[in-house]
Design a protein around this motif. Structure first.
Motif, PDB file in Angstrom:
ATOM      1  N   ASP A 132       0.828  -1.195  -0.012  1.00  0.00           N
ATOM      2  CA  ASP A 132       0.050   0.309   0.165  1.00  0.00           C
ATOM      3  C   ASP A 132       0.732   1.295   0.040  1.00  0.00           C
ATOM      4  OD1 ASP A 132      -1.546   2.301   1.254  1.00  0.00           O
ATOM      5  OD2 ASP A 132      -3.098   0.841   1.478  1.00  0.00           O
ATOM      6  N   PRO A 133       0.904   1.875  -1.044  1.00  0.00           N
ATOM      7  CA  PRO A 133       1.708   3.299  -1.364  1.00  0.00           C
ATOM      8  C   PRO A 133       1.519   4.014  -0.120  1.00  0.00           C
ATOM      9  CG  PRO A 133       0.024   3.206  -2.889  1.00  0.00           C
ATOM     10  CD  PRO A 133       0.124   1.899  -2.165  1.00  0.00           C
ATOM     11  N   PHE A 134       0.745   4.515   0.032  1.00  0.00           N
ATOM     12  CA  PHE A 134       0.342   5.333   1.328  1.00  0.00           C
ATOM     13  C   PHE A 134       0.668   4.931   2.817  1.00  0.00           C
ATOM     14  CE2 PHE A 134      -2.254   7.588   4.835  1.00  0.00           C
ATOM     15  CZ  PHE A 134      -1.879   8.766   4.758  1.00  0.00           C
ATOM     16  N   LEU A 135       0.381   3.619   3.037  1.00  0.00           N
ATOM     17  CA  LEU A 135       0.696   3.300   4.158  1.00  0.00           C
ATOM     18  C   LEU A 135       2.367   2.957   4.471  1.00  0.00           C
ATOM     19  CD1 LEU A 135      -1.906   0.522   5.061  1.00  0.00           C
ATOM     20  CD2 LEU A 135      -1.630   2.505   6.191  1.00  0.00           C
ATOM     21  N   ARG A 136       2.815   2.646   3.196  1.00  0.00           N
ATOM     22  CA  ARG A 136       4.179   2.452   3.307  1.00  0.00           C
ATOM     23  C   ARG A 136       4.954   3.962   3.497  1.00  0.00           C
ATOM     24  NH1 ARG A 136       4.539  -0.386  -1.678  1.00  0.00           N
ATOM     25  NH2 ARG A 136       5.532   1.473  -2.654  1.00  0.00           N
ATOM     26  N   ARG A 137       4.406   5.102   3.213  1.00  0.00           N
ATOM     27  CA  ARG A 137       4.757   6.611   3.300  1.00  0.00           C
ATOM     28  C   ARG A 137       4.518   6.885   4.668  1.00  0.00           C
ATOM     29  NH1 ARG A 137       1.573   8.993  -0.788  1.00  0.00           N
ATOM     30  NH2 ARG A 137       1.891  10.855   0.371  1.00  0.00           N
ATOM     31  N   ILE A 138       3.418   6.453   5.335  1.00  0.00           N
ATOM     32  CA  ILE A 138       3.239   7.138   6.564  1.00  0.00           C
ATOM     33  C   ILE A 138       3.416   6.157   7.660  1.00  0.00           C
ATOM     34  CG2 ILE A 138       0.794   6.191   6.780  1.00  0.00           C
ATOM     35  CD1 ILE A 138       0.030   8.986   7.661  1.00  0.00           C
ATOM     36  N   SER A 139       3.693   4.869   7.574  1.00  0.00           N
ATOM     37  CA  SER A 139       4.027   4.074   8.597  1.00  0.00           C
ATOM     38  C   SER A 139       5.326   4.427   9.415  1.00  0.00           C
ATOM     39  CB  SER A 139       4.230   2.483   8.048  1.00  0.00           C
ATOM     40  OG  SER A 139       5.358   2.425   7.295  1.00  0.00           O
ATOM     41  N   ALA A 140       6.391   4.859   8.961  1.00  0.00           N
ATOM     42  CA  ALA A 140       7.481   5.012   9.968  1.00  0.00           C
ATOM     43  C   ALA A 140       7.229   6.485  10.671  1.00  0.00           C
ATOM     44  CB  ALA A 140       8.712   5.337   8.867  1.00  0.00           C
ATOM     45  N   ALA A 141       6.419   7.423  10.115  1.00  0.00           N
ATOM     46  CA  ALA A 141       6.090   8.537  10.690  1.00  0.00           C
ATOM     47  C   ALA A 141       4.966   8.233  11.723  1.00  0.00           C
ATOM     48  CB  ALA A 141       5.320   9.498   9.788  1.00  0.00           C
ATOM     49  N   LEU A 142       4.212   7.191  11.555  1.00  0.00           N
ATOM     50  CA  LEU A 142       3.234   6.845  12.861  1.00  0.00           C
ATOM     51  C   LEU A 142       4.130   6.080  13.943  1.00  0.00           C
ATOM     52  CD1 LEU A 142       0.265   5.207  10.922  1.00  0.00           C
ATOM     53  CD2 LEU A 142       0.455   7.442  11.764  1.00  0.00           C
ATOM     54  N   VAL A 143       4.987   5.270  13.541  1.00  0.00           N
ATOM     55  CA  VAL A 143       6.013   4.897  14.615  1.00  0.00           C
ATOM     56  C   VAL A 143       6.578   6.123  15.260  1.00  0.00           C
ATOM     57  CG1 VAL A 143       7.856   3.297  15.276  1.00  0.00           C
ATOM     58  CG2 VAL A 143       6.251   2.623  13.540  1.00  0.00           C
ATOM     59  N   GLU A 144       7.172   6.739  14.774  1.00  0.00           N
ATOM     60  CA  GLU A 144       8.062   7.959  15.384  1.00  0.00           C
ATOM     61  C   GLU A 144       7.115   8.746  16.106  1.00  0.00           C
ATOM     62  OE1 GLU A 144      10.387  11.945  13.981  1.00  0.00           O
ATOM     63  OE2 GLU A 144       9.965  10.543  12.487  1.00  0.00           O
ATOM     64  N   LEU A 145       5.579   9.113  15.909  1.00  0.00           N
ATOM     65  CA  LEU A 145       4.709   9.867  16.530  1.00  0.00           C
ATOM     66  C   LEU A 145       4.675   9.137  17.967  1.00  0.00           C
ATOM     67  CD1 LEU A 145       3.157  12.387  16.866  1.00  0.00           C
ATOM     68  CD2 LEU A 145       1.287  11.078  15.457  1.00  0.00           C
ATOM     69  N   ARG A 146       4.421   7.593  17.816  1.00  0.00           N
ATOM     70  CA  ARG A 146       4.096   6.716  19.062  1.00  0.00           C
ATOM     71  C   ARG A 146       5.392   6.930  20.140  1.00  0.00           C
ATOM     72  NH1 ARG A 146       4.951   1.166  19.430  1.00  0.00           N
ATOM     73  NH2 ARG A 146       6.863   1.650  18.349  1.00  0.00           N
ATOM     74  N   ASP A 147       6.632   6.899  19.473  1.00  0.00           N
ATOM     75  CA  ASP A 147       7.714   6.749  20.369  1.00  0.00           C
ATOM     76  C   ASP A 147       7.795   8.318  20.773  1.00  0.00           C
ATOM     77  OD1 ASP A 147       8.094   4.309  19.507  1.00  0.00           O
ATOM     78  OD2 ASP A 147       9.656   4.897  18.293  1.00  0.00           O
ATOM     79  N   THR A 148       7.616   9.420  20.146  1.00  0.00           N
ATOM     80  CA  THR A 148       7.625  10.715  20.758  1.00  0.00           C
ATOM     81  C   THR A 148       6.587  11.059  21.856  1.00  0.00           C
ATOM     82  OG1 THR A 148       8.656  11.325  18.571  1.00  0.00           O
ATOM     83  CG2 THR A 148       7.926  13.043  19.914  1.00  0.00           C
TER      84      THR A 148
END
Length: 222
Positions: free
Chosen positions: A56-72
């Protein structure tokens, strides 16, 4: 599920479901336990779902950002999209904390009672929103659910000014969530930070800043 249960959930005739189920069994995506005729998915269906998600192109783009948001933030992060009168979760990155908001991709929440739902409502054209509010019942899901159209309009307007939308126990008591909408090819998805109110409330402004930063980053990427 049995065939009858599946048909009831899909709101489709048993005869129609029977044909689909036979095809899925023939291609190795389902199997049946003959004793009670219960249907189960096979790992082939799981692999297919994993391949779809991985590409999924959008999930690929945003997944790393979601993990970073969780960690922050330290809280659970939800990605959702409108489907009719509900929000369906496309991705969930759960907090690492013992007490946390939990969810699964595919879970649904009512549009008017969730922070993501409100963010997507606010992103609608005015005429579309007016029509939706005129036809959709704002049913009470918890003691704090907004059930008045006038109050909902005021809530959305205030949230637009702030830049983010809040659900304060409106679906689940004790859970506070805030969300922003991200434009996506003429449509929109919502991203939410959710967790126990006692932990979210003191850091509301910090969490809001993180979401607004993410919103701005993805607006630029487009």
């Amino acid at each position: 599920m049995s065939l009858t249960e599946l048909a009831r959930v899909l709101k489709a005739p048993v005869s129609s479901c029977h044909g689909i189920v036979r095809t899925l069994i023939a291609h190795g995506y389902l199997y049946s336990i003959e004793a009670d005729r219960t249907l189960y998915p096979t790992k082939r269906l799981l692999r297919l779902a994993e391949a779809i998600t991985a590409n999924d192109p959008f999930l690929r783009r945003i997944s790393a950002a979601l993990v970073e948001l969780r960690d922050t933030s330290g809280e659970s992060i939800l990605l959702g999209k409108q489907r009719g009168d509900v929000v369906v979760y496309l991705d969930v990155v759960e907090s690492r904390q013992t007490i946390r908001y939990s969810g699964q991709p595919g879970d649904t929440k009512f549009l008017h009672a969730s922070s993501i739902g409100k963010s997507l409502m606010a992103a609608m054209d005015k005429a579309v929103l007016d029509d939706w509010l005129a036809t959709y019942p704002l049913d009470r899901k918890s003691p704090t659910t907004i059930t008045s159209v006038r109050r909902m309009r005021a809530d959305l307007e205030a949230a637009r000014a702030a830049g983010y939308h809040i659900s304060d126990g409106e679906t689940t008591s004790g859970v506070l969530a805030l969300a922003v909408a991200i434009p996506l090819d003429g449509d929109a998805v919502g991203v939410s930070i959710a967790g126990p109110k006692f932990r979210i409330e003191p850091r509301l402004e910090q969490h809001a800043a993180l979401l607004l930063k993410l919103q701005k980053e993805f607006a630029v990427r487009r």
